[in-house]
Design a protein around this motif. Sequence first.
Motif, PDB file in Angstrom:
ATOM      1  N   GLY A  27       0.691  10.586  -9.904  1.00  0.00           N
ATOM      2  CA  GLY A  27      -0.367  10.754 -10.910  1.00  0.00           C
ATOM      3  C   GLY A  27      -0.733   9.444 -11.573  1.00  0.00           C
ATOM      4  N   THR A  28      -1.840   9.481 -12.318  1.00  0.00           N
ATOM      5  CA  THR A  28      -2.375   8.235 -12.883  1.00  0.00           C
ATOM      6  C   THR A  28      -1.529   7.680 -14.018  1.00  0.00           C
TER       7      THR A  28
ATOM      8  N   GLY B  82       0.824  -1.209   0.000  1.00  0.00           N
ATOM      9  CA  GLY B  82       0.000   0.000   0.000  1.00  0.00           C
ATOM     10  C   GLY B  82       0.857   1.258   0.000  1.00  0.00           C
ATOM     11  N   LYS B  83       1.995   1.195   0.704  1.00  0.00           N
ATOM     12  CA  LYS B  83       2.914   2.338   0.757  1.00  0.00           C
ATOM     13  C   LYS B  83       3.475   2.618  -0.635  1.00  0.00           C
ATOM     14  N   VAL B  84       3.903   1.547  -1.321  1.00  0.00           N
ATOM     15  CA  VAL B  84       4.448   1.699  -2.677  1.00  0.00           C
ATOM     16  C   VAL B  84       3.370   2.298  -3.574  1.00  0.00           C
ATOM     17  N   GLU B  85       2.154   1.742  -3.471  1.00  0.00           N
ATOM     18  CA  GLU B  85       1.055   2.220  -4.314  1.00  0.00           C
ATOM     19  C   GLU B  85       0.750   3.696  -4.021  1.00  0.00           C
ATOM     20  N   GLY B  86       0.776   4.062  -2.740  1.00  0.00           N
ATOM     21  CA  GLY B  86       0.499   5.450  -2.342  1.00  0.00           C
ATOM     22  C   GLY B  86       1.501   6.401  -2.964  1.00  0.00           C
ATOM     23  N   LYS B  87       2.783   5.996  -2.974  1.00  0.00           N
ATOM     24  CA  LYS B  87       3.820   6.870  -3.539  1.00  0.00           C
ATOM     25  C   LYS B  87       3.660   6.984  -5.054  1.00  0.00           C
TER      26      LYS B  87
END
Length: 209
Positions: free
Chosen positions: A124-125, A114-119
């Motif tokens: 941006g998309t 989740g941390k990796v995804e958050g960064k």
Amino acid sequence: MTHRKLQPGKLVIASHNAGKVREIRALLAPFGIEPISAGELGLPEPEETGTSFAENALLKAHASAQGSGLPALADDSGLCVAALGGAPGVYTADWAETQQFEGGPGRDWYMAMGKVEGKLAELGTDADRSAYFVCILAIAWPDGHTEIFEGRVQGSLTWPPRGLLGFGYDPVFVPEGRSETFAELDPAEKHAMSHRADAFRQLVATVFS
Ligand code: IMP
């Protein structure tokens, strides 16, 4: 440089990570090696104070070889995300550390993913989602000799996580050329293409041939 061969017999797997120990046992199975994990021998887990995968792998291999009087194989590995400048990299396991895992300190891989995804989301998309796993395998003998190998697998990160197999960041990693994550692939398929398998092929060619 003269490479040293690994003779049939006992080899310490210098890891306390059950997922890695399981994969390394499977990879060693055909070679007449008796793997024993550092945990089974009651060897302490050294602090990973190195700033590179190689430094940490050597540190773990030397500690187990010295502590057991046997040759020892260590794996230091991690996930490197291009858009994050190679992070989490050597800190891949640290990103999972929490004080609140099932009632106490531990490693929460879902939190880490989740941390990796958050960064990535902060970028941006259209952020570049390409990533690779890297694995350094180091063998140390009690007399100080070492052999070291590096393997990689390229892929991209997906969200949300998918699959229940494997370990660590497997549920978000889709290897190049496949649509499944590592955690959805049969372990034998993962072993055929993973960073650990890549490093292991080089190890076999050098120390077992
Ligand atoms: P270390 O090498 O013990 O510092 O930890 C590296 C971390 O990278 C592991 O604990 C895993 O979370 C992650 N990692 C390494 N190899 C794999 C893999 O094959 N699949 C998923 N995660 C991995």
